[in-house]
Design a protein around this motif. Structure first.
Motif, PDB file in Angstrom:
ATOM      1  N   THR A   1       0.665  -1.249  -0.220  1.00 48.35           N
ATOM      2  CA  THR A   1      -0.091  -0.455  -0.010  1.00 48.35           C
ATOM      3  C   THR A   1       0.821   1.229  -0.301  1.00 48.35           C
ATOM      4  OG1 THR A   1       0.038  -0.016   2.293  1.00 48.35           O
ATOM      5  CG2 THR A   1      -1.425  -0.913   1.216  1.00 48.35           C
ATOM      6  N   GLU A   2       0.407   2.463   0.107  1.00 48.21           N
ATOM      7  CA  GLU A   2       0.990   3.211   0.202  1.00 48.21           C
ATOM      8  C   GLU A   2       1.789   3.698   1.553  1.00 48.21           C
ATOM      9  OE1 GLU A   2       0.692   8.355  -1.272  1.00 48.21           O
ATOM     10  OE2 GLU A   2      -1.375   7.320  -0.920  1.00 48.21           O
TER      11      GLU A   2
ATOM     12  N   THR B   1       2.474  11.383  -6.116  1.00 48.53           N
ATOM     13  CA  THR B   1       2.959  11.104  -7.291  1.00 48.53           C
ATOM     14  C   THR B   1       3.325  11.826  -8.621  1.00 48.53           C
ATOM     15  OG1 THR B   1       2.222   9.207  -9.282  1.00 48.53           O
ATOM     16  CG2 THR B   1       1.453  11.610  -8.811  1.00 48.53           C
ATOM     17  N   LEU B   2       4.682  11.285  -9.084  1.00 48.41           N
ATOM     18  CA  LEU B   2       5.795  11.220 -10.065  1.00 48.41           C
ATOM     19  C   LEU B   2       4.726  11.035 -11.201  1.00 48.41           C
ATOM     20  CD1 LEU B   2       9.101  12.413  -8.524  1.00 48.41           C
ATOM     21  CD2 LEU B   2       6.907  13.897  -8.309  1.00 48.41           C
ATOM     22  N   GLY B   3       3.941  11.847 -12.620  1.00 48.15           N
ATOM     23  CA  GLY B   3       4.824  11.901 -14.415  1.00 48.15           C
ATOM     24  C   GLY B   3       4.838  13.386 -15.134  1.00 48.15           C
ATOM     25  N   ASP B   4       3.805  13.323 -16.481  1.00 49.53           N
ATOM     26  CA  ASP B   4       4.387  14.016 -16.963  1.00 49.53           C
ATOM     27  C   ASP B   4       3.899  15.649 -15.724  1.00 49.53           C
ATOM     28  OD1 ASP B   4       5.240  13.511 -19.156  1.00 49.53           O
ATOM     29  OD2 ASP B   4       3.464  14.482 -20.407  1.00 49.53           O
ATOM     30  N   ILE B   5       4.778  16.866 -16.292  1.00 45.68           N
ATOM     31  CA  ILE B   5       4.498  17.793 -15.345  1.00 45.68           C
ATOM     32  C   ILE B   5       3.498  18.869 -15.490  1.00 45.68           C
ATOM     33  CG2 ILE B   5       5.867  19.394 -16.966  1.00 45.68           C
ATOM     34  CD1 ILE B   5       7.520  20.923 -14.454  1.00 45.68           C
ATOM     35  N   THR B   6       2.840  18.040 -16.302  1.00 46.34           N
ATOM     36  CA  THR B   6       1.662  19.633 -16.957  1.00 46.34           C
ATOM     37  C   THR B   6       0.275  18.723 -16.830  1.00 46.34           C
ATOM     38  OG1 THR B   6       1.904  17.653 -19.315  1.00 46.34           O
ATOM     39  CG2 THR B   6       2.062  19.770 -19.449  1.00 46.34           C
ATOM     40  N   ILE B   7       0.700  17.154 -16.068  1.00 43.43           N
ATOM     41  CA  ILE B   7      -0.847  16.148 -15.428  1.00 43.43           C
ATOM     42  C   ILE B   7      -0.871  16.323 -14.527  1.00 43.43           C
ATOM     43  CG2 ILE B   7      -1.451  15.701 -17.621  1.00 43.43           C
ATOM     44  CD1 ILE B   7      -0.033  12.965 -17.064  1.00 43.43           C
ATOM     45  N   THR B   8       0.548  16.824 -13.742  1.00 46.10           N
ATOM     46  CA  THR B   8       0.660  15.864 -12.085  1.00 46.10           C
ATOM     47  C   THR B   8       0.067  17.106 -11.133  1.00 46.10           C
ATOM     48  OG1 THR B   8       2.001  14.514 -12.737  1.00 46.10           O
ATOM     49  CG2 THR B   8       2.872  14.723 -10.476  1.00 46.10           C
ATOM     50  N   GLY B   9      -0.181  16.526 -10.432  1.00 49.45           N
ATOM     51  CA  GLY B   9      -1.010  17.919  -9.145  1.00 49.45           C
ATOM     52  C   GLY B   9      -0.340  17.721  -8.198  1.00 49.45           C
ATOM     53  N   GLY B  10      -0.511  18.743  -7.351  1.00 46.05           N
ATOM     54  CA  GLY B  10       0.479  18.914  -5.575  1.00 46.05           C
ATOM     55  C   GLY B  10      -1.054  19.186  -5.480  1.00 46.05           C
ATOM     56  N   ILE B  11      -0.461  19.623  -4.092  1.00 46.19           N
ATOM     57  CA  ILE B  11      -1.042  19.604  -2.445  1.00 46.19           C
ATOM     58  C   ILE B  11      -0.839  20.139  -2.078  1.00 46.19           C
ATOM     59  CG2 ILE B  11      -2.090  16.670  -2.761  1.00 46.19           C
ATOM     60  CD1 ILE B  11      -0.939  16.045  -1.026  1.00 46.19           C
ATOM     61  N   GLU B  12      -1.540  21.098  -1.232  1.00 47.68           N
ATOM     62  CA  GLU B  12      -1.006  21.506  -0.487  1.00 47.68           C
ATOM     63  C   GLU B  12      -0.478  20.625   0.863  1.00 47.68           C
ATOM     64  OE1 GLU B  12      -2.341  26.037   0.094  1.00 47.68           O
ATOM     65  OE2 GLU B  12      -4.142  25.212  -0.747  1.00 47.68           O
ATOM     66  N   SER B  13       0.802  21.012   1.381  1.00 42.81           N
ATOM     67  CA  SER B  13       1.665  20.663   2.496  1.00 42.81           C
ATOM     68  C   SER B  13       2.513  21.619   3.289  1.00 42.81           C
ATOM     69  CB  SER B  13       1.748  19.090   2.139  1.00 42.81           C
ATOM     70  OG  SER B  13       2.329  18.958   3.017  1.00 42.81           O
ATOM     71  N   ASP B  14       2.655  20.933   4.557  1.00 44.86           N
ATOM     72  CA  ASP B  14       3.895  21.205   4.771  1.00 44.86           C
ATOM     73  C   ASP B  14       5.025  20.066   5.653  1.00 44.86           C
ATOM     74  OD1 ASP B  14       3.757  24.285   5.227  1.00 44.86           O
ATOM     75  OD2 ASP B  14       1.794  23.822   6.771  1.00 44.86           O
TER      76      ASP B  14
ATOM     77  N   ALA C   1      -3.735  10.325   7.154  1.00 41.10           N
ATOM     78  CA  ALA C   1      -5.196  11.032   7.221  1.00 41.10           C
ATOM     79  C   ALA C   1      -5.907  11.049   5.878  1.00 41.10           C
ATOM     80  CB  ALA C   1      -5.750  11.927   8.059  1.00 41.10           C
ATOM     81  N   MET C   2      -5.058  10.532   4.421  1.00 42.13           N
ATOM     82  CA  MET C   2      -6.365  11.093   3.649  1.00 42.13           C
ATOM     83  C   MET C   2      -7.414  10.197   3.251  1.00 42.13           C
ATOM     84  SD  MET C   2      -3.207  12.236   1.378  1.00 42.13           S
ATOM     85  CE  MET C   2      -2.380  14.446   1.728  1.00 42.13           C
TER      86      MET C   2
END
Length: 301
Positions: free
Chosen positions: A190-191, A247-260, A273-274
């Motif tokens: 699992t992740e 997760t990493l993929g093409d820079i045009t389709i890989t969305g990030g999440i706000e995080s510290d 917690a996700m």
């Protein structure tokens, strides 16, 4: 981590190493599909462990879309040099230039699907009979259908109804000329397992996985990195956010999440917690309910 969980990680490690050794024994020219993401880095680490103290017996195969994160390419080259490994690069740009594939148009254009042709051409060119991937069954519903050894026909296509039985951990790698296999040694991870193992083994990762400030655009319900490849319109607003990528993929389709979360310990706590899967921020998976399975049937990773 509890003693029980550490023992569980040992079991997952042993299973993955067993599968990697089976691949080495059954195939003539197996390679590791290497994207520079955490799962392919993990598989490479496990392969190194499986054959220590010998040199890594697998070449690394990277399908270069030309729209990669610069950090990913830098990490890939550093790791290849450190391992003294052989790197095969399949170029999507070359496929476009040769007329093998056509570039998508529009603001949501991506080269993600174009990788299929490049991957299959590279497999044929180098006579690869098994490509080892870092896919896991918990990632996405179509990947939950995969076996450890996934047969691909002479066209590189996957038929989920034509999977071979794997009773008592017996794997059938027999194939006809032109066919090949994909092998997934961390299918049962699992992740959370991945992050706890990365922490335990002190495995280095690209900086993209850790929280950092970056210019982004809100699109498809996630923060898409601003880059020279991103096609902006009048409604797009470039903002600076502290984000990380699951997760990493093409820079045009890989969305990030706000995080510290800037350490693996913090990331593990955040992931626990996700409720959204890690591919929930991948724009390519949002095109339809069967987007991943459709691509996999055609030969995708």
């Amino acid at each position: 981590m509890s003693k029980y969980y550490l023992n569980y990680l040992d079991e997952l490690e042993s299973e993955a190493i067993f599968i990697l050794r089976e691949v080495f024994a059954k195939f003539e020219r197996p390679v590791i599909l290497f994207s520079g993401g955490k799962d392919s880095i993990l598989v490479t680490h496990l392969a190194k462990k499986a054959f220590h103290p010998a040199k890594l017996p697998f070449e690394l195969l990277h399908v270069d879309t030309g729209h990669n994160f610069p950090e990913t390419i830098e990490f890939r080259d550093t790791l290849v040099n450190h391992l003294d490994a052989q790197l095969i690069v399949g170029s999507v740009q070359k496929s476009i230039d040769e007329g093998r594939v056509a570039e998508e148009k529009g603001k949501n254009a991506t080269r993600n699907a174009l990788q299929i042709t490049t991957l299959l051409d590279t497999i044929e060119e180098y006579k690869i009979d098994c490509a080892i991937g870092g896919a896991r069954r918990d990632e996405e519903k179509s990947r939950a259908k995969e076996r450890f050894f996934s047969h691909r026909d002479e066209f590189g296509q996957w038929d989920p109804k034509n999977q071979r039985p794997e009773l008592w951990n017996m794997f059938n790698g027999k194939h006809f000329e032109g066919e090949h296999f994909r092998a997934f040694p961390i299918s049962n991870w699992t992740e959370m397992d991945v992050w706890h193992y990365l922490l335990r083994e002190k495995i280095e990762l690209p900086s993209l996985y850790f929280a950092h400030e970056r210019e982004v655009v809100w699109r498809n319900d996630s923060w898409i990195p601003n880059s020279k490849f991103l096609k902006l319109n009048d409604k797009d607003v470039i903002q600076k956010k502290r984000i990380r990528f699951r997760t990493l993929g093409d820079i045009t389709i890989t969305g990030g999440i706000e995080s510290d979360a800037d350490t693996i310990e913090k990331i593990a706590a955040e992931v626990a917690a996700m409720r959204q899967t890690e591919r929930g921020n991948r724009a390519d998976d949002k095109r339809s309910e069967t987007a991943m399975e459709d691509r996999k049937r055609e030969g995708y990773f």
